[in-house]
Design a protein around this motif. Structure first.
Motif: not given
Length: 332
Positions: A110-116
Motif C-alpha cells: 500500500e504505497g509507492d512501489i519504488e519505496w518497496f
C-alpha cells in the motif's frame, strides 16, 4: 499510578530515535485501545543520517519503469475505463526464456512501489544467483497506478473507491505477469512471489488463488490470518508489549502504567496545558486521546522496525531501536 516524570525520559528517547510515516495499528492499552489516530506523528532522530536520493537508490537497485493498462474491474462485464499500472523491471541477470530463467515478482504494498523496491534487498541479492528477472508491480490506487486519472477522483466517493480490494490487486498481478510472459515468450519460466507485511499477505493469497501462475511464495511478516474471529485482536498488541518487556521490564512497566497517569493528568484543571508543556508540543492539546494516539503509534512502529541491523525503511534507525530507547532511558 505512574509518575509522568518517569515517562518523560522514555518519550524523549522515542522522539529522538524514530519517525512515524503513517498511522499503524494502535498499541495495546487497556484504557485507550478504543482510540484511533488520523494524524501521522513525526519524530526527529539523533541517529539521523542523510537519506539516499531516488537517483542514488536507482544506481544501487537498477530498474526500468514501465506501464500496463489494467482492467478496473476484473470480475464484471461493465465497460469501465482502464488505468495505467506502473511496474519496475530488471532483466540484467535474467537467464532468459531459453534457460527458463525464473521471475521474482514482489507483490506491491500500500504505497509507492519504488519505496518497496529499494527496501527489499533480499530479492535483489539472490536474483543473480538464480538468473532471475526482478519485477515490482505497483498496487492499484497507490503511487502512479491510480484509476480515474487522479487521486482526488479515485478517492472521491465509495463508488470510485470500491475497486480498491485485495482481490482486484491480485488479479492485476496475475494479468500483468501472464501478459509479460507471453510477450517475452517466457511462458515456461517459473514465477516466485515475494512480499512483506500486507505485500506478504498478497503473495501468500496469490499462490493460493492463482497456483497456475506462480510456483511458490515467500511471505515475510505476513499476518495472513489476522482477521476477526480467527486471531484474537490483542495478538499484535501482545507482540509489541513483549518486545519492550524483553529489553527492559522497567521500561515496559512505566509505559503500561503511564496510560492511567495520562488520563488522570488530562482530567485535572489545566491538565492538558501541563501535558502540552511536559511533552514540549507545538500546539496545545485538545484532548488526552490525541497524545495517547501519538504514543500508541510510536511504540507500535518501534516494535515493527525493531530490526537487528540499521535500517532506513521508515527512517534512519540503529539496530535494535527498542534496546536503544530502553538502555538510554535508564541513563537519564
Amino acid at each position: 499510578m505512574a509518575d509522568l516524570s518517569l515517562l518523560f525520559p522514555i518519550i524523549i528517547l522515542i522522539i529522538t530515535s524514530t519517525t512515524i510515516i503513517f498511522t499503524p495499528p494502535t498499541l495495546a492499552s487497556q484504557q485507550l485501545n478504543h482510540l484511533s489516530s488520523n494524524r501521522a506523528p513525526r519524530f526527529l532522530s539523533k541517529h539521523s543520517y542523510s537519506i539516499k536520493t531516488q537517483q542514488e537508490e536507482q544506481q544501487r537497485y537498477k530498474y526500468e519503469s514501465k506501464y500496463f493498462y489494467q482492467q478496473l474491474d476484473h470480475f464484471s462485464f461493465l465497460n469501465l475505463p482502464k488505468f495505467s499500472q506502473r511496474y519496475l523491471i530488471n532483466t540484467d541477470h535474467w537467464a532468459g526464456p531459453e534457460l527458463r530463467g525464473p521471475i521474482f515478482l514482489y507483490c506491491g504494498n500500500e504505497g509507492d512501489i519504488e519505496w518497496f523496491a529499494v527496501n527489499t534487498g533480499f530479492v535483489w541479492e539472490i536474483a543473480p544467483l538464480f538468473g532471475a528477472m526482478v519485477l515490482f508491480p505497483e498496487h492499484r490506487y497507490y503511487g502512479e497506478s491510480v484509476p480515474f486519472g487522479s487521486r482526488e477522483e479515485a478517492y472521491k466517493n465509495a463508488s470510485t473507491f470500491s475497486y480498491l480490494t485485495a482481490e482486484q490487486a491480485l488479479a492485476d498481478f496475475a494479468v500483468l505477469i501472464t501478459d509479460l510472459k507471453r510477450n517475452l515468450s517466457a511462458q515456461a519460466c517459473p514465477v516466485v512471489l515475494f512480499g512483506g507485511s500486507y505485500g506478504g499477505m498478497l503473495a501468500a493469497w496469490m499462490r493460493l488463488k492463482y497456483p497456475h501462475v506462480a510456483i511458490g511464495a515467500l511471505a515475510s511478516s505476513a499476518p495472513i490470518l489476522q482477521f476477526e474471529d480467527i486471531v484474537p485482536p490483542e495478538t499484535f498488541y501482545n507482540l509489541v508489549s513483549n518486545d519492550f518487556k524483553r529489553e527492559s521490564t522497567s521500561c515496559f512497566n512505566t509505559i503500561k502504567e503511564s496510560w492511567d497517569a495520562l488520563l488522570s493528568e488530562g482530567l485535572k484543571k489545566n491538565g492538558l496545558v501541563q501535558l502540552t508543556k511536559t511533552f514540549h508540543l507545538c500546539r496545545e492539546l485538545k484532548s488526552t486521546e490525541d497524545l495517547a494516539d501519538w504514543l500508541d503509534s510510536a511504540y507500535s512502529y518501534l516494535a515493527m522496525v525493531d530490526y537487528p541491523y540499521p535500517s532506513a525503511f521508515m527512517m534512519p534507525l540503529p539496530g535494535y531501536p527498542i534496546r536503544e530507547v530502553s538502555n538510554d532511558s535508564l541513563l537519564i
